[in-house]
Design a protein around this motif. Structure first.
Motif, short mmCIF file in Angstrom:
data_model
loop_
_atom_site.label_atom_id
_atom_site.label_comp_id
_atom_site.label_asym_id
_atom_site.label_seq_id
_atom_site.Cartn_x
_atom_site.Cartn_y
_atom_site.Cartn_z
N VAL A 1 0.76 -1.44 0.14
CA VAL A 1 -0.02 -0.11 -0.07
C VAL A 1 0.74 1.35 0.03
O VAL A 1 1.75 1.27 0.86
CB VAL A 1 -0.89 0.01 1.35
N VAL A 2 0.52 2.10 -0.85
CA VAL A 2 1.11 3.37 -0.95
C VAL A 2 0.08 4.50 -0.78
O VAL A 2 -1.00 4.38 -1.36
CB VAL A 2 2.14 3.64 -2.33
N GLY A 3 0.40 5.66 0.08
CA GLY A 3 -0.59 6.32 0.05
C GLY A 3 -0.05 7.97 0.68
O GLY A 3 1.23 8.08 0.90
N GLY A 4 -0.99 8.68 0.84
CA GLY A 4 -0.46 10.19 1.35
C GLY A 4 -1.84 10.90 1.69
O GLY A 4 -2.91 10.77 1.53
N SER A 5 -1.42 12.15 2.32
CA SER A 5 -2.56 13.12 3.13
C SER A 5 -2.10 14.41 2.62
O SER A 5 -0.97 14.83 2.57
CB SER A 5 -2.81 12.52 4.33
N PHE A 6 -3.22 15.24 2.53
CA PHE A 6 -2.79 16.71 2.29
C PHE A 6 -3.85 17.52 2.97
O PHE A 6 -5.10 17.13 2.77
CB PHE A 6 -2.62 16.80 0.75
N ALA A 7 -3.64 18.67 3.50
CA ALA A 7 -4.39 19.79 3.92
C ALA A 7 -4.67 20.74 3.07
O ALA A 7 -3.57 21.56 3.39
CB ALA A 7 -4.28 19.89 5.45
N MET B 1 -6.74 23.40 2.97
CA MET B 1 -7.10 24.56 3.47
C MET B 1 -7.56 24.25 5.10
O MET B 1 -7.54 23.02 5.34
CB MET B 1 -8.24 25.17 2.78
N MET B 2 -7.68 25.01 5.73
CA MET B 2 -8.03 24.94 7.14
C MET B 2 -9.36 24.14 7.50
O MET B 2 -10.32 23.93 6.72
CB MET B 2 -8.61 26.15 7.87
N ASN B 3 -9.15 22.96 8.17
CA ASN B 3 -10.33 22.12 8.87
C ASN B 3 -10.56 21.05 7.64
O ASN B 3 -11.78 20.68 7.36
CB ASN B 3 -11.18 22.73 9.20
N THR B 4 -9.79 21.11 6.60
CA THR B 4 -9.99 20.09 5.55
C THR B 4 -8.54 19.07 5.28
O THR B 4 -7.74 19.44 5.52
CB THR B 4 -10.15 20.95 4.30
N ASN B 5 -9.30 17.77 4.81
CA ASN B 5 -7.97 16.85 4.73
C ASN B 5 -8.47 15.91 3.31
O ASN B 5 -9.65 15.64 3.45
CB ASN B 5 -7.74 15.74 6.07
N ILE B 6 -7.28 15.57 2.73
CA ILE B 6 -7.60 14.79 1.64
C ILE B 6 -6.62 13.46 1.70
O ILE B 6 -5.34 13.66 1.93
CB ILE B 6 -7.10 15.37 0.41
N ASP B 7 -7.07 12.17 1.81
CA ASP B 7 -6.25 10.99 1.57
C ASP B 7 -6.62 10.30 0.59
O ASP B 7 -7.60 10.18 -0.11
CB ASP B 7 -6.68 10.29 2.91
N VAL B 8 -5.35 9.71 0.06
CA VAL B 8 -5.37 8.74 -1.06
C VAL B 8 -4.40 7.86 -0.91
O VAL B 8 -3.45 7.87 0.06
CB VAL B 8 -4.82 9.56 -2.41
#
Length: 436
Positions: free
Chosen positions: A396-402, A404-411
């Motif tokens: 498994v490979v993945g990452g996360s990114f914020a 903007m404030m109070n927001t998160n993206i996971d892939v």
């Protein structure tokens, strides 16, 4: 900040609620005329002893004052213990505004903020896209997409200084079908804290251990949890677990005629600086909790007894390595699970632009991973006729990114094999979360 700007905040909050009683209050400030727009609010706060003004009998509403001076007035108001509900609400808002200045004055605002609202509501809007492909035993390929929108509402009510009641309401919409499900009560429990001792009663999540970090069971059960300690924590739980709602049986256990099992668990965690480590034992048992006959050990058919051990070591503030292992001693096959994961940095919803990445190798045996936290693998637990029903293994490979404030993206992307057939399996996973 100018004093008259503060008066605007005060007046807007209180003028409507307090105007009738304030009209009867004597004007204590010679520089606040009766026809002043903030007259009612100021005189009522003065009558209640919340605002004291200055020693010369003036309010000095038309001159600039420092935040430090306003913090001093707020601190005096905080010290009063007999405020009305409306006055207390105003003081709490002022304390939140001037928290840094109050802390510099040596006035703690944590207790005030904790009591600002007896019931606090938090929430999350979650979007999940999951696409998986598995090869079947007969050579055909199974493909499926999940396109889901979910809202989670989390009320948190203060009972007293030691006890709170916490809950989560969850509503889900299948976007591809434009079909919304009913709003469900995911959990509801009382949470008590007495120093190092924490007690929980109701329907809640299993205790979270460094030993498995959700590898065994990231689900909810009805019962009680007791936790004691700080660096070293001892955790114990007992109650009933609804197997059907947690998709147990799809991983090899079959709820025949009933859906609920007795459950007990105990664990020990240790955390100190860069190291986190733990060990745990969990047991589920029910007359209707069948282990498929070909995978029984010693003739046992109605129990799952799962040990887990593991931990994480942070080499630097950005790099950490985690390793977890779990085994079901009641089964002879599909009875082991493990996760080796290397993390770099991590996103923070309070720090826009922050990000993180990870790479992991996982083996999820269906008899030792009853309900894992790894959503990228969960498709193998939701389709009972699926060849991958006993688990998967792979990278498994993945990452996360914020962004903007109070927001998160996971892939994330998983590529591996079904433990049952040895055929290939892969999943693409995306999750977007917005918090309030």
């Amino acid at each position: 900040m100018k004093k008259h700007m503060l008066s605007a905040l005060v007046g807007a909050a209180l003028i409507g609620a307090l105007s009738s009683s304030a009209a009867a209050a004597a004007n204590p400030f010679s520089d606040v005329p009766r026809d002043h727009w903030a007259y009612d609010a100021v005189t009522q706060l003065a009558a209640d002893g919340v605002v004291e003004g200055y020693g010369d009998g003036t309010y000095r509403g038309d001159r600039s004052i420092t935040r430090y001076e306003m913090a001093q007035m707020t601190a005096r108001a905080m010290a009063k213990g007999d405020l009305s509900a409306s006055d207390r609400a105003l003081v709490d808002r002022l304390a939140a505004e001037f928290a840094d200045e109050l802390n510099n004055l040596g006035v703690r605002v944590s207790n005030l903020e904790r009591n600002a609202d007896m019931v606090k509501w938090e929430g999350e809007l979650r979007y999940v896209y999951l696409s998986y492909r598995d090869e079947r035993r007969d050579g055909t390929t199974d493909k499926h997409n999940t396109n889901m929108l979910q809202v989670r509402l989390l009320p948190n009510a203060e009972i007293n200084k030691n006890w709170r009641v916490k809950a989560r309401l969850t509503g889900t919409t299948a976007l591809a079908k434009d079909q919304a499900g009913n709003v469900a009560l995911s959990y509801l429990y009382a949470d008590g804290n007495y120093g190092k001792l924490r007690l929980q009663f109701g329907k809640m999540s299993h205790f979270w251990s460094y030993s498995d970090d959700g590898l065994v069971a990231d689900s909810w059960f009805s019962g009680a949890i007791a936790t004691y300690g700080s660096k070293v924590k001892v955790m114990a739980e007992a109650g009933r677990w609804n197997m059907k709602s947690a998709h147990v049986g799809i991983s090899g256990y079959v709820p025949a005629g009933g859906d609920t099992s007795n459950h007990q668990g105990i664990g020990i965690d240790y955390a100190n600086g860069k190291l986190q480590a733990g060990v745990a034992y969990r047991r589920w048992e029910a007359d209707t909790f069948r282990l498929l006959p070909q995978y029984r050990r010693n003739g046992t058919s109605n129990r799952a007894s799962i040990w887990s051990v593991g931990g994480k070591y942070s080499f630097t503030k950005n790099v950490a390595l985690a390793a977890r292992f779990a085994e079901n001693t009641e089964a002879d096959n599909y009875n082991r699970s493990y996760n080796f994961q290397l993390n770099y940095k991590g996103s923070n919803t309070k720090d826009p632009g922050s990000w993180g990445a990870y790479v992991a190798y996982r083996r999820l045996g269906g008899y030792s991973t009853l309900m894992p936290t790894y959503e990228i693998h969960r498709q193998t637990y939701k389709t009972p006729v699926h060849d991958g029903e006993f688990g998967t293994k792979g990278w498994v490979v993945g990452g996360s990114f914020a962004p903007m404030m109070n927001t998160n993206i996971d892939v994330g992307y998983f590529h591996g094999k079904s433990l049952n057939t040895g055929k290939s399996a892969e999943t693409l996973y995306t999750r977007v979360q917005m918090f309030w």
